[in-house]
Design a protein around this motif. Structure first.
Motif, PDB file in Angstrom:
ATOM      1  N   ALA A  84       1.015  -1.084   0.047  1.00 56.35           N
ATOM      2  CA  ALA A  84      -0.147  -0.067   0.235  1.00 56.35           C
ATOM      3  C   ALA A  84       1.022   1.290   0.082  1.00 56.35           C
ATOM      4  N   SER A  85       2.456   1.085   0.724  1.00 53.26           N
ATOM      5  CA  SER A  85       2.764   2.146   0.844  1.00 53.26           C
ATOM      6  C   SER A  85       3.762   2.703  -0.193  1.00 53.26           C
ATOM      7  N   SER A 161      -5.231   2.341   0.186  1.00 53.45           N
ATOM      8  CA  SER A 161      -5.452   1.022   0.985  1.00 53.45           C
ATOM      9  C   SER A 161      -6.146  -0.004  -0.363  1.00 53.45           C
ATOM     10  N   SER A 162      -7.318   0.893  -0.874  1.00 56.09           N
ATOM     11  CA  SER A 162      -8.439   0.591  -1.788  1.00 56.09           C
ATOM     12  C   SER A 162      -8.029   0.046  -3.005  1.00 56.09           C
ATOM     13  N   LYS A 163      -6.483   0.769  -3.360  1.00 51.24           N
ATOM     14  CA  LYS A 163      -5.851   1.292  -5.145  1.00 51.24           C
ATOM     15  C   LYS A 163      -6.823   1.175  -5.661  1.00 51.24           C
ATOM     16  N   GLU A 164      -7.724   1.782  -5.686  1.00 52.53           N
ATOM     17  CA  GLU A 164      -8.697   2.112  -6.959  1.00 52.53           C
ATOM     18  C   GLU A 164      -8.408   3.193  -7.468  1.00 52.53           C
ATOM     19  N   SER A 165      -7.327   4.164  -6.869  1.00 54.30           N
ATOM     20  CA  SER A 165      -7.618   5.921  -7.382  1.00 54.30           C
ATOM     21  C   SER A 165      -6.129   5.409  -8.188  1.00 54.30           C
ATOM     22  N   LEU A 166      -5.683   4.249  -8.530  1.00 49.83           N
ATOM     23  CA  LEU A 166      -4.445   4.191  -9.553  1.00 49.83           C
ATOM     24  C   LEU A 166      -5.248   3.775 -11.206  1.00 49.83           C
TER      25      LEU A 166
END
Length: 166
Positions: A84-85, A161-166
């Motif tokens: 996540a980081s 945390s969800s990694k949806e913004s990538l």
């Protein structure tokens, strides 16, 4: 943060309405073009130019909206395997790249193109509208891309945390 989200949500709504109107006009224009070309004896002379200009505006403004809604083409196989980081770092780096592109190419380059065509007095051949007005979509879409990339950069910690913004 709520003020920024409120402003962006209003921009999104206005952009969606604008795109729906433009798309409707494009369908009507192309339909009229087909009717006048194949059914009526005299084809319409302005419809091709209107369709071209609407397509330019729809493409650039639609690209900004697709970026906002995370509907753009992305290659996230590598990023999904990161922690996540590290995904947050990649996310922020990508947002910085989008901001640099928006500023350098769309805003500055687009503003230079608008200025140049305005100074030269360029007009479209059939409709006789100033081409500067047509090219105005470049800096406008650049401002939208910049605004969205700044928003994504700021809110990246919430979405890491969800990694949806990538």
């Amino acid at each position: 943060m709520n003020i920024l989200e409120s402003v962006i949500n209003r921009i999104d709504k206005a952009l969606q309405i604008t795109l729906v109107i433009m798309m409707t006009l494009l369908v009507i224009d192309v339909t009229w073009q087909v009717l006048t070309r194949f059914i009526l004896p005299q084809p319409s002379s302005f419809t091709e130019e209107v369709a071209r200009f609407l397509l330019i505006w729809i493409s650039l403004l639609g690209g900004a909206l697709a970026y906002r809604q995370h509907s753009h083409l992305g290659f996230d196989l590598f990023v999904n395997k990161l922690s996540a980081s590290k995904a947050l770092i990649v996310n922020r780096f990508c947002n910085i790249l989008v901001a640099i592109f928006a500023i350098s190419v769309l805003i500055i380059g687009g503003a230079n193109l608008v200025s140049l065509t305005w100074i030269l007095g360029q007009h479209s051949p059939v409709l006789n509208v100033p081409m500067a007005g047509i090219y105005l979509v470049l800096p406008l879409s650049g401002i939208l891309f910049l605004l969205y990339s700044v928003y994504f950069f700021i809110t990246a910690t919430e979405n890491s945390s969800s990694k949806e913004s990538l």
